[in-house]
Every structure is written in C-alpha cells, then in structure tokens.
Design a protein around this motif. Sequence first.
Motif, PDB file in Angstrom:
ATOM      1  N   ALA A 183       0.833  -1.210   0.000  1.00 25.16           N
ATOM      2  CA  ALA A 183       0.000   0.000   0.000  1.00 25.16           C
ATOM      3  C   ALA A 183       0.860   1.250   0.000  1.00 25.16           C
ATOM      4  N   ALA A 184       1.952   1.196   0.793  1.00 30.73           N
ATOM      5  CA  ALA A 184       2.853   2.365   0.818  1.00 30.73           C
ATOM      6  C   ALA A 184       3.501   2.582  -0.540  1.00 30.73           C
ATOM      7  N   GLU A 185       3.937   1.486  -1.129  1.00 30.99           N
ATOM      8  CA  GLU A 185       4.544   1.624  -2.451  1.00 30.99           C
ATOM      9  C   GLU A 185       3.530   2.155  -3.467  1.00 30.99           C
ATOM     10  N   ALA A 186       2.285   1.642  -3.385  1.00 32.91           N
ATOM     11  CA  ALA A 186       1.257   2.139  -4.306  1.00 32.91           C
ATOM     12  C   ALA A 186       1.014   3.619  -4.096  1.00 32.91           C
ATOM     13  N   ALA A 187       0.969   4.033  -2.811  1.00 30.10           N
ATOM     14  CA  ALA A 187       0.772   5.463  -2.545  1.00 30.10           C
ATOM     15  C   ALA A 187       1.947   6.281  -3.063  1.00 30.10           C
ATOM     16  N   GLN A 188       3.189   5.732  -2.867  1.00 31.87           N
ATOM     17  CA  GLN A 188       4.370   6.436  -3.366  1.00 31.87           C
ATOM     18  C   GLN A 188       4.325   6.568  -4.882  1.00 31.87           C
ATOM     19  N   ARG A 189       3.911   5.473  -5.525  1.00 35.99           N
ATOM     20  CA  ARG A 189       3.806   5.518  -6.988  1.00 35.99           C
ATOM     21  C   ARG A 189       2.742   6.524  -7.426  1.00 35.99           C
ATOM     22  N   ALA A 190       1.645   6.528  -6.689  1.00 31.83           N
ATOM     23  CA  ALA A 190       0.599   7.492  -7.041  1.00 31.83           C
ATOM     24  C   ALA A 190       1.116   8.919  -6.897  1.00 31.83           C
ATOM     25  N   ARG A 191       1.852   9.174  -5.775  1.00 30.92           N
ATOM     26  CA  ARG A 191       2.400  10.520  -5.594  1.00 30.92           C
ATOM     27  C   ARG A 191       3.399  10.866  -6.713  1.00 30.92           C
ATOM     28  N   GLU A 192       4.254   9.869  -7.071  1.00 29.33           N
ATOM     29  CA  GLU A 192       5.208  10.125  -8.166  1.00 29.33           C
ATOM     30  C   GLU A 192       4.477  10.401  -9.479  1.00 29.33           C
ATOM     31  N   ALA A 193       3.393   9.615  -9.719  1.00 27.58           N
ATOM     32  CA  ALA A 193       2.631   9.852 -10.948  1.00 27.58           C
ATOM     33  C   ALA A 193       2.014  11.239 -10.956  1.00 27.58           C
ATOM     34  N   GLU A 194       1.481  11.647  -9.753  1.00 30.19           N
ATOM     35  CA  GLU A 194       0.909  12.992  -9.683  1.00 30.19           C
ATOM     36  C   GLU A 194       1.981  14.060  -9.929  1.00 30.19           C
ATOM     37  N   GLN A 195       3.191  13.846  -9.323  1.00 31.70           N
ATOM     38  CA  GLN A 195       4.271  14.808  -9.554  1.00 31.70           C
ATOM     39  C   GLN A 195       4.667  14.876 -11.018  1.00 31.70           C
ATOM     40  N   ARG A 196       4.779  13.702 -11.619  1.00 31.32           N
ATOM     41  CA  ARG A 196       5.137  13.687 -13.047  1.00 31.32           C
ATOM     42  C   ARG A 196       4.056  14.357 -13.884  1.00 31.32           C
ATOM     43  N   MET A 197       2.790  14.112 -13.538  1.00 29.67           N
ATOM     44  CA  MET A 197       1.710  14.755 -14.278  1.00 29.67           C
ATOM     45  C   MET A 197       1.772  16.271 -14.125  1.00 29.67           C
ATOM     46  N   ALA A 198       2.077  16.706 -12.888  1.00 32.09           N
ATOM     47  CA  ALA A 198       2.197  18.156 -12.672  1.00 32.09           C
ATOM     48  C   ALA A 198       3.368  18.731 -13.474  1.00 32.09           C
ATOM     49  N   GLU A 199       4.513  18.011 -13.438  1.00 36.54           N
ATOM     50  CA  GLU A 199       5.659  18.479 -14.218  1.00 36.54           C
ATOM     51  C   GLU A 199       5.336  18.511 -15.704  1.00 36.54           C
ATOM     52  N   LEU A 200       4.630  17.466 -16.173  1.00 37.23           N
ATOM     53  CA  LEU A 200       4.256  17.425 -17.590  1.00 37.23           C
ATOM     54  C   LEU A 200       3.313  18.574 -17.949  1.00 37.23           C
ATOM     55  N   THR A 201       2.369  18.832 -17.026  1.00 33.65           N
ATOM     56  CA  THR A 201       1.453  19.949 -17.277  1.00 33.65           C
ATOM     57  C   THR A 201       2.206  21.275 -17.314  1.00 33.65           C
ATOM     58  N   ARG A 202       3.153  21.446 -16.367  1.00 36.34           N
ATOM     59  CA  ARG A 202       3.947  22.683 -16.349  1.00 36.34           C
ATOM     60  C   ARG A 202       4.802  22.812 -17.615  1.00 36.34           C
ATOM     61  N   ALA A 203       5.420  21.637 -18.019  1.00 39.55           N
ATOM     62  CA  ALA A 203       6.227  21.671 -19.259  1.00 39.55           C
ATOM     63  C   ALA A 203       5.376  21.993 -20.471  1.00 39.55           C
ATOM     64  N   GLN A 204       4.134  21.444 -20.491  1.00 41.56           N
ATOM     65  CA  GLN A 204       3.237  21.736 -21.608  1.00 41.56           C
ATOM     66  C   GLN A 204       2.875  23.217 -21.640  1.00 41.56           C
ATOM     67  N   THR A 205       2.633  23.778 -20.439  1.00 45.05           N
ATOM     68  CA  THR A 205       2.303  25.208 -20.374  1.00 45.05           C
ATOM     69  C   THR A 205       3.479  26.063 -20.868  1.00 45.05           C
ATOM     70  N   GLU A 206       4.690  25.692 -20.396  1.00 44.83           N
ATOM     71  CA  GLU A 206       5.869  26.435 -20.859  1.00 44.83           C
ATOM     72  C   GLU A 206       6.065  26.290 -22.365  1.00 44.83           C
ATOM     73  N   LEU A 207       5.822  25.052 -22.853  1.00 48.44           N
ATOM     74  CA  LEU A 207       5.984  24.834 -24.290  1.00 48.44           C
ATOM     75  C   LEU A 207       4.976  25.638 -25.097  1.00 48.44           C
ATOM     76  N   GLN A 208       3.742  25.697 -24.571  1.00 45.06           N
ATOM     77  CA  GLN A 208       2.742  26.510 -25.261  1.00 45.06           C
ATOM     78  C   GLN A 208       3.139  27.979 -25.279  1.00 45.06           C
ATOM     79  N   GLY A 209       3.673  28.466 -24.138  1.00 46.24           N
ATOM     80  CA  GLY A 209       4.129  29.863 -24.115  1.00 46.24           C
ATOM     81  C   GLY A 209       5.268  30.096 -25.086  1.00 46.24           C
ATOM     82  N   ARG A 210       6.234  29.142 -25.113  1.00 48.56           N
ATOM     83  CA  ARG A 210       7.351  29.297 -26.066  1.00 48.56           C
ATOM     84  C   ARG A 210       6.872  29.226 -27.507  1.00 48.56           C
TER      85      ARG A 210
END
Length: 414
Positions: free
Chosen positions: A54-81
């Motif tokens: 369960a801890a590993e699943a939660a850690q993976r979920a948190r990592e996935a959320e972080q990656r999704m946030a980073e991807l969203t931020r990168a997409q926003t920056e890419l759109q601005g560029r």
Amino acid sequence: MDIAQIFNAPVAQFGSSTFTLGQLVAGAGLMLLVLFVFLMVLLWRSARARAVAAAEAAQRAREAEQRMAELTRAQTELQGRMGTIAEVFGSRQAELTKALSERMDGMTTRLGHSITEQTKSTHENLAKLQERLAVIDTAQNNIQSLAGQVVQLQNILSNKQTRGAFGQSRMEAIIADGLPPGAYEFQATLSNNTRPDCLVKMPNDAPSLVIDAKFPLESWNAIRAASEGESGPDAKRVAEQSFRRDLDVHVKAISEKYLLPGETQDTAFMFVPSESIFAEIHENFEALVQKAHRARVVIVSPSLLMLSIQVIQAVLKDARMREQAHLIQAEVVKLMQDVTRLDDRVRKLQTHFGQASRDIDQILTSTDKITKRGEKIEALELGPAEAAKTSADGGEQRLAPPGQGSLRLRVVEE
C-alpha cells in the motif's frame, strides 16, 4: 475411573517407550500452539507485506501525480514558447516581406532610370548620326551643282579673250567648291620657304598635294597669235620654242621647289585653265608632256582637276566615314556592355528573388512542423489502459494495473 487415571493410562508404545493419553494430548496441544504461532507469524508477515504494498502504491501514485504536474507545467511552458516563436516568426516574416518589397521597389526604380538613360543616349547618338548624314548629303548636292558649274566654266574658258583671267581664280574656285575648308590652303609656306598656289591636305597624315596655277599663258598666246597672224611659219616656230622653254623651266621649278620628301606628295599638279589648251598641248607637245611626267609633274585641265578633287573628296569622305564608323562602333560596344551588365544584374536579382522565395517556403515548412508537434503534445491524455515504460538501461517495466493511477500517453498522428 477418574480423569487422572484416564490421562495416565498408556495408549501407545513405540519400542521401549510407552506414551499415555495425557502425553499425547499434551503433545497435540503443543503442536497446536506451535501451529498457532506459525499462523500468527504468517498473518503478521502478510499484513506487513500488504502495508508495504500500500505504501509503495501510494508512493507511486504521488510520483505519478508529480510527473503529471511536471508534464502539465512543461506543456504550459511549451505553449508559451510556441506562442513566442509564432510571434517572432510573424514579425520576422513581416520584416522580410517589407525588406523584399523595398528592395524590389528600389531595383525597379534604378532599372527604370538606367533604361531611360540608355534610351536617351541611344536617341542622341542616332540624332548626331542623322545630322552627319545630312551634312554628307549636302556636300554631295554641292558636288552635283559644282559639276554644272564646271560645264559653264568650260564654255567660258573656250573664249580666247577671257581664258587668261581664269588661271589662279578658277583653280581656287574649283578647290574651294570641291573640298571642305580645312582640307586645303592657298599660298601656304613650305619648309624651304616656297609658297605653292594650293596645298591639298591628304587624310591619315599623308603628305600634302601641291597644285600650281602659274601656267605660261603669254607664250601660249604668242603661239596662237603667230598662227592667226601673217608673220609666217618662222614666227610660229619661234613662239613654239619659247613656249617649250618656258614650260620646261616651269616644270623644273615645280619639281625642284614643291616636291619635298615627307612633306609633299611625290607628284604635283600643274593647272591649265582651258580644255582646248590642254588638248593642243597633248596633241602638239607630246615630248613636253612626257618630260613633265618624268619630272613627276602632271598637267591637268579644269575637268581633270575637278575629277582629281572628286577623288580626293571621296578619300576624305571615306576617312571621315571611317572615323565616324569607329566612333559609332565604339558607342555600340559601350551600349552592348551596358546591356550585358544590365542582363547580369537582372539575372542576379532573379536569383535573389528565387532564393528568398525558397527561404520563405522553408520557414513555412518549419512553422507547419512546429505547429503539428504542438498539436501532438496538446493531445496527451490519461487513460485506464496499461502502458509500457522504458527504463534508463533499455529494459521495459510495466506500470500498475488498472485502478491504481496508471498513465497512458496517446500520440495523435496526422
């Protein structure tokens, strides 16, 4: 029988050992206790494994959320560029279009000015050529009118009373009417301080032609008077001898004074002012004519002098025409050089226009590719299906099964 006896009663024997019911019950209870402890240990380990999972699943979920946030931020920056790049490309394209328009306008203006100047220069040269041709036609008309005047002159000189006054004056009139002013000179002084009656300047820096009009007309008039009078043949013979002597002396004087090597032609003209006198000299005084030829002195009548002047005029005309043809040829060569330079510059301008058009096409192709890649990035989605993930060492790792926050990437192909 009580319970103690029952538990103490032997129930089994293995070799020399006898086991009672109590011992068997105690052994069974001990075994049940050990089994219970083992089960408890197994349950604890299972619970611990589930907690770790369960801890590993939660850690993976948190990592996935972080990656999704980073991807969203990168997409926003890419759109601005991408927006910035689009604005930069738009401004650069507008500036390039403006610069090309200004250069095309400038080149068109300069090309128009150059063509106008060349056309003006060509018209001016043609106008000058037409003026010179008109001058040549005028000179030819003057020659034709002069030919009619020569016929009138022959009629005048056939008169015995008036032909003596037409020597020098008629020679000058024929020369002046037949040649341009700069082509002759009357009473010019040579290097030996002698002054011939006329000096005709030849073209191409050739030596000048000397014409002498001091014909011994008095001796000739004495012959005519002796022939027409009653003095007899002796007087005519004496007059003829005097004419031969005077003519011989005059020919010798012309040959010695006027034939200068490098300054005058090797032949001089002696002008006779009458066609009839000229004919009688060639008929009755052939020896004098041959002697004059040997002395390089040519006896000419008005018609022969006119013919000689026409020949000289033709030579001068040909020389002037050659000079003008050389100038015209030089102008045509310059005109062709200007046309060649104009053609080269137009071809270079065409090459620049072609290169600019190809550059614009390549820029448009790059912007299309960038736009399509932006659309592909915008098409990224989260899905419930299982997706593969490539590790850093090249191996393939499976993401969590459905329902545990898996990430699916979908690329939209155009």
